[in-house]
Design a protein around this motif. Structure first.
Motif, PDB file in Angstrom:
ATOM      1  N   GLY A 233      30.925  55.644  -5.696  1.00 37.90           N
ATOM      2  CA  GLY A 233      31.458  55.371  -7.153  1.00 37.90           C
ATOM      3  C   GLY A 233      30.782  56.051  -8.103  1.00 37.90           C
ATOM      4  O   GLY A 233      31.582  56.701  -9.214  1.00 37.90           O
ATOM      5  N   VAL A 234      29.351  56.073  -8.027  1.00 43.52           N
ATOM      6  CA  VAL A 234      28.517  56.747  -9.155  1.00 43.52           C
ATOM      7  C   VAL A 234      28.625  58.203  -9.233  1.00 43.52           C
ATOM      8  O   VAL A 234      28.653  58.887 -10.041  1.00 43.52           O
ATOM      9  CB  VAL A 234      26.917  56.353  -9.011  1.00 43.52           C
ATOM     10  CG1 VAL A 234      26.065  57.159 -10.091  1.00 43.52           C
ATOM     11  CG2 VAL A 234      27.057  54.869  -9.025  1.00 43.52           C
ATOM     12  N   PHE A 235      28.657  58.908  -7.959  1.00 46.21           N
ATOM     13  CA  PHE A 235      28.843  60.229  -7.781  1.00 46.21           C
ATOM     14  C   PHE A 235      30.384  60.610  -8.359  1.00 46.21           C
ATOM     15  O   PHE A 235      30.421  61.686  -9.067  1.00 46.21           O
ATOM     16  CB  PHE A 235      28.644  60.568  -6.390  1.00 46.21           C
ATOM     17  CG  PHE A 235      28.673  62.253  -6.170  1.00 46.21           C
ATOM     18  CD1 PHE A 235      27.413  62.958  -6.424  1.00 46.21           C
ATOM     19  CD2 PHE A 235      29.752  62.893  -5.991  1.00 46.21           C
ATOM     20  CE1 PHE A 235      27.741  64.295  -6.544  1.00 46.21           C
ATOM     21  CE2 PHE A 235      29.838  64.132  -5.677  1.00 46.21           C
ATOM     22  CZ  PHE A 235      28.684  64.950  -6.292  1.00 46.21           C
ATOM     23  N   ALA A 236      31.304  59.784  -8.041  1.00 44.52           N
ATOM     24  CA  ALA A 236      32.612  60.234  -8.343  1.00 44.52           C
ATOM     25  C   ALA A 236      32.495  60.032  -9.914  1.00 44.52           C
ATOM     26  O   ALA A 236      33.308  61.127 -10.469  1.00 44.52           O
ATOM     27  CB  ALA A 236      33.636  59.297  -7.814  1.00 44.52           C
TER      28      ALA A 236
ATOM     29  N   THR B 146      33.449  63.251 -12.555  1.00 46.99           N
ATOM     30  CA  THR B 146      34.330  63.000 -13.540  1.00 46.99           C
ATOM     31  C   THR B 146      34.035  63.243 -14.921  1.00 46.99           C
ATOM     32  O   THR B 146      34.877  63.771 -15.844  1.00 46.99           O
ATOM     33  CB  THR B 146      34.866  61.431 -13.449  1.00 46.99           C
ATOM     34  OG1 THR B 146      35.633  61.375 -12.145  1.00 46.99           O
ATOM     35  CG2 THR B 146      36.120  61.365 -14.646  1.00 46.99           C
ATOM     36  N   THR B 147      32.655  62.959 -15.356  1.00 46.34           N
ATOM     37  CA  THR B 147      32.153  62.887 -16.584  1.00 46.34           C
ATOM     38  C   THR B 147      31.114  64.119 -16.846  1.00 46.34           C
ATOM     39  O   THR B 147      30.922  64.347 -17.962  1.00 46.34           O
ATOM     40  CB  THR B 147      31.613  61.684 -16.997  1.00 46.34           C
ATOM     41  OG1 THR B 147      30.339  61.585 -16.234  1.00 46.34           O
ATOM     42  CG2 THR B 147      32.671  60.585 -16.785  1.00 46.34           C
ATOM     43  N   GLN B 148      30.404  64.573 -15.649  1.00 50.13           N
ATOM     44  CA  GLN B 148      29.461  65.648 -15.963  1.00 50.13           C
ATOM     45  C   GLN B 148      28.203  65.187 -16.676  1.00 50.13           C
ATOM     46  O   GLN B 148      27.883  65.842 -17.362  1.00 50.13           O
ATOM     47  CB  GLN B 148      29.864  66.875 -16.385  1.00 50.13           C
ATOM     48  CG  GLN B 148      30.934  67.429 -15.354  1.00 50.13           C
ATOM     49  CD  GLN B 148      30.203  67.940 -14.094  1.00 50.13           C
ATOM     50  OE1 GLN B 148      29.355  68.791 -14.074  1.00 50.13           O
ATOM     51  NE2 GLN B 148      30.979  67.399 -12.845  1.00 50.13           N
ATOM     52  N   SER B 149      28.230  63.559 -16.766  1.00 47.74           N
ATOM     53  CA  SER B 149      26.905  63.259 -17.516  1.00 47.74           C
ATOM     54  C   SER B 149      25.667  63.223 -16.812  1.00 47.74           C
ATOM     55  O   SER B 149      25.431  62.885 -15.789  1.00 47.74           O
ATOM     56  CB  SER B 149      27.455  61.742 -17.714  1.00 47.74           C
ATOM     57  OG  SER B 149      26.350  60.870 -18.029  1.00 47.74           O
TER      58      SER B 149
END
Length: 368
Positions: A64-67, A71-74
């Protein structure tokens, strides 16, 4: 009388809150809102670590963190993943054949595809070589390698991702073999769901069938959520012309049909799929994986949009209702192997956050 009035008032408020108007729900689908909520849940979870970093629980969380990163490119999220990998020395868990210990490698491979740092995937490559050259020795209900349905989220995506990355069909072939063994063992042809393991199978010689209070079969929500999440992650990788792809597509569509019919009025799923009356409100981890899977199915043309979109929308609104004021994903059933009633608003687990982040990463892509 005052007590009765108070009870009725509380029930009225609950019903009023749960039947929000479509206008009220629009905010949940704004890109800015989804990203903000994902970051809030992720920030809280990173501040509250739990379990060994290579553990299966964190394997699901970091998926989920990678997803969320995609999603955010943070840069902050990338840094958190990198620190996790360095702390683990980019290794899987210590158990060679246990699918749980391969789950964290999904994130290593995803990161390698961006950074090109070979240290991220070399330990898993070495482990896989040992895996296929070392016979698995199991007994009884553990006779096959992936003998429990949760395994279908943990290892298959790591195998298939490696196969795609290195253009090596060996990884695909092993995934096909071991998944099909699990399917043959645990798939229920009547309900189109997976038993958690052989101890939950009916009509098996020498096994006393477990059942719910209403007399029905036990189908664990998170267990089937693991499978649907695993199917998404395998189908996301397998080439369109891969000979055995249709097996996974059919399995995914059959499960989606069953899961759709078992969704409750609040948009969520109960810990026990066939006996919702015996369990408390919506359970975060199973519901999160179903939302992720159904949204992905719509986004990728495997599920009929008109039929499934309303269910995904209800589910996403329901999931957001499980986010607590401090940001943690509440109402998450603790670690277990079957439905339980031992969770409440304060209950959280890292995989519950992982499921929520995966769901958000697909809901944000919906063309509404």
């Amino acid at each position: 009388m005052n007590k009765l009035f108070s009870t009725l008032l509380i029930l009225l408020l609950i019903v009023t809150h749960s039947i929000a108007s479509p206008k009220d729900n629009k905010k949940y689908f704004r890109e800015s809102y989804i990203k903000k909520t994902m970051k809030k849940a992720l920030d809280w979870q990173l501040k509250h670590p739990k379990h060994q970093l290579y553990d299966w629980t964190n394997g699901a969380f970091y998926a989920g963190v990678f997803a969320a990163y995609e999603t955010t490119q943070s840069p902050k999220i990338w840094k958190a993943m990198y620190e996790m990998g360095e702390a683990n020395e980019w290794k899987p868990g210590p158990r060679l054949h246990h699918a749980d210990d391969h789950a964290i490698c999904q994130t290593y491979i995803d990161m390698y595809r961006i950074s090109g740092e070979k240290k991220m995937i070399e330990p898993f490559h070495e482990t896989f070589e040992k895996f296929i050259s070392t016979p698995y020795k199991g007994k009884g209900i553990h006779e096959i390698t992936w003998w429990w349905c949760d395994a279908l989220f943990m290892a298959p995506a790591a195998f298939v991702k490696m196969g795609v990355t290195f253009q090596d069909d060996t990884y695909f072939e092993w995934n096909d073999k071991l998944w099909k063994e699990c399917y043959d063992l645990l798939w229920d042809k009547e309900y189109h769901l997976y038993a958690r393991d052989m101890s939950y199978k009916w009509n098996e010689p020498g096994i006393e069938a477990k059942k719910e209070a209403n007399g029905k079969k036990i189908f664990w929500s998170r267990g089937n959520g693991w499978v649907m999440g695993g199917l998404v992650r395998v189908l996301s990788e397998l080439p369109a012309d891969y000979p055995n792809r249709d097996f996974y597509v059919t399995n995914f569509r059959e499960m989606a049909e069953s899961i759709l019919a078992l969704q409750q009025k609040d948009g969520l799923w109960r810990a026990s799929l066939l006996d919702p009356a015996s369990y408390p409100g919506g359970e975060a981890s199973g519901s999160g994986f179903y939302t992720y899977a159904l949204a992905w199915g719509i986004n990728n043309g495997l599920l009929d949009r008109e039929k499934y979109l309303p269910a995904v929308e209800k589910a996403w609104v329901g999931l957001n209702g499980l986010i607590q004021p401090d940001g943690h994903v509440g109402w998450c059933q603790p670690i277990g192997a079957d439905p339980k009633k031992n969770f409440k608003a304060e209950s959280w687990e890292v995989y519950g956050t992982g499921a929520f982040l995966l769901a958000g990463s697909e809901v944000i892509k919906l063309d509404r």
